[in-house]
Design a protein around this motif. Structure first.
Motif, PDB file in Angstrom:
ATOM      1  N   SER A   8     -20.284  74.083 -21.409  1.00 15.76           N
ATOM      2  CA  SER A   8     -19.078  73.462 -21.465  1.00 15.76           C
ATOM      3  C   SER A   8     -19.433  71.717 -21.368  1.00 15.76           C
ATOM      4  O   SER A   8     -20.297  71.248 -20.728  1.00 15.76           O
ATOM      5  N   ALA A  36     -19.118  74.740 -25.872  1.00 15.74           N
ATOM      6  CA  ALA A  36     -17.728  74.816 -25.625  1.00 15.74           C
ATOM      7  C   ALA A  36     -17.041  73.389 -25.237  1.00 15.74           C
ATOM      8  O   ALA A  36     -16.941  72.951 -24.136  1.00 15.74           O
ATOM      9  N   ASP A  37     -16.602  72.622 -26.388  1.00 13.86           N
ATOM     10  CA  ASP A  37     -16.248  71.265 -26.128  1.00 13.86           C
ATOM     11  C   ASP A  37     -14.696  71.297 -26.071  1.00 13.86           C
ATOM     12  O   ASP A  37     -13.897  71.615 -26.866  1.00 13.86           O
ATOM     13  N   ASP A  38     -14.362  70.660 -24.875  1.00 15.07           N
ATOM     14  CA  ASP A  38     -12.862  70.510 -24.736  1.00 15.07           C
ATOM     15  C   ASP A  38     -11.954  69.050 -25.174  1.00 15.07           C
ATOM     16  O   ASP A  38     -11.513  68.612 -24.553  1.00 15.07           O
ATOM     17  N   VAL A  71     -10.714  73.723 -19.554  1.00 16.07           N
ATOM     18  CA  VAL A  71     -11.789  74.381 -19.674  1.00 16.07           C
ATOM     19  C   VAL A  71     -11.605  75.518 -19.673  1.00 16.07           C
ATOM     20  O   VAL A  71     -12.314  76.372 -20.252  1.00 16.07           O
ATOM     21  N   ARG A  75     -13.780  77.781 -22.561  1.00 16.31           N
ATOM     22  CA  ARG A  75     -14.567  78.696 -22.438  1.00 16.31           C
ATOM     23  C   ARG A  75     -14.065  80.130 -23.050  1.00 16.31           C
ATOM     24  O   ARG A  75     -14.712  80.995 -23.380  1.00 16.31           O
ATOM     25  N   GLN A  89     -23.519  80.998 -18.462  1.00 13.25           N
ATOM     26  CA  GLN A  89     -22.368  79.778 -18.439  1.00 13.25           C
ATOM     27  C   GLN A  89     -23.016  78.726 -17.890  1.00 13.25           C
ATOM     28  O   GLN A  89     -23.515  78.748 -16.780  1.00 13.25           O
ATOM     29  N   ASP A  91     -22.537  74.076 -17.408  1.00 20.15           N
ATOM     30  CA  ASP A  91     -21.976  72.729 -17.714  1.00 20.15           C
ATOM     31  C   ASP A  91     -22.821  71.895 -18.581  1.00 20.15           C
ATOM     32  O   ASP A  91     -24.044  71.746 -18.203  1.00 20.15           O
TER      33      ASP A  91
END
Length: 284
Positions: A8, A36-38, A71, A75, A89, A91
């Motif tokens: 993330s 996983a790019d917010d 997030v 995800r 998972q 960060d």
């Protein structure tokens, strides 16, 4: 068993670069890496493209529009896009010790998810790492605190796993079977802003019969210092979490099933963007 590593991130390309660099040096690589790019900008995309060209395993950039701290949603989209049996998972502000993936796979057990931790870096040490002045971290490095979280002592990890009580999981260092994530419908996207989305996810896993394994003295990760994000949604998120406790929820309503259609017993999925511009990859 195949493994997806989901990372993330949000608008910190230098930290993501260091994180991915530590992934490239792993003693055992995952089968795929999903970012996983917010809603980050082009600098983050450039970092991902750099590693796409040098990585020995596929890297895919799962991105959606920046509409605040979402997030849980990103995800879910990354889990939906994953193609492997097992998901780790992390960060994008973690630097992994070289046995991180290997250690997680050694702990993988059916009917369980794995909750890990991380050591913390001071602001001063973080700046030195970001500048490239320090390229190796150990528990003894000046500026590392919570250093008991970054000691790798494999034989002690087995005792800790048997004796330690459960605690609220941190999705910055967590692993589970993909089928278990789908069973509870992933993260609850009612949770926006910082706080409780991973705790509530762990609650539904527990309620559905998935037990927690604590991993300590293995799966070592160092957390780069950053200023705290806004906590303005924390009380609202805590309210949603307490509702899940009272209702003994095993599934959430706003979850991963927005993006997935089960096509076969082998869990092959077609991804469906919720709205244009989400950047969700399609495959059959």
């Amino acid at each position: 068993m195949t493994v997806s590593l989901i990372i993330s991130t949000y608008n910190w390309p230098r930290a993501l670069y260091l994180c991915l660099d530590s992934v490239m040096q792993q003693s055992m690589l995952p089968n795929e890496i999903l970012i996983a790019d917010d809603g980050s900008g082009m600098e983050t995309r450039d970092v991902v493209r750099h590693f796409e060209h040098i990585s020995l395993v596929p890297i895919r950039h799962i991105w959606h529009e920046d509409r605040g701290f979402r997030v849980a949603a990103i995800r879910n989209k990354a889990i939906a896009a994953s193609r492997c049996d097992y998901i780790i998972q992390i960060d994008g502000d973690l630097i992994l010790q070289r046995n991180f993936i290997q250690d997680h796979l050694a702990f993988a057990r059916r009917g369980h998810y794995v909750a890990g931790s991380r050591g913390m870096l001071t602001k001063e040490l973080t700046q030195q790492v970001l500048n490239g002045e320090i390229t190796s971290l150990t528990p003894m490095t000046k500026g590392v605190y919570c250093s008991n979280n970054v000691m790798r002592i494999p034989f002690m990890s087995a005792f800790y796993r048997m004796l330690s009580p459960e605690y609220n999981p941190r999705s910055c260092n967590m692993a589970l079977w993909r089928e278990d994530a789908l069973r509870v419908n992933g993260y609850d996207e009612t949770f926006e802003g910082w706080g409780f989305e991973d705790t509530e996810f762990g609650l539904r896993l527990k309620n559905s019969g998935v037990r927690q394994l604590r991993i300590k003295f293995r799966a070592v990760a160092f957390h780069l210092f950053h200023e705290k994000v806004s906590r303005e949604r924390c009380l609202t998120n805590e309210h949603y979490y307490l509702e899940s406790i009272r209702e003994h929820r095993t599934r959430c309503k706003r979850g991963i099933d927005q993006y997935t259609i089960l096509l076969s017993p082998e869990n092959r999925l077609l991804l469906q963007p919720q709205y244009p511009g989400d950047g969700i990859l399609r495959y059959v």
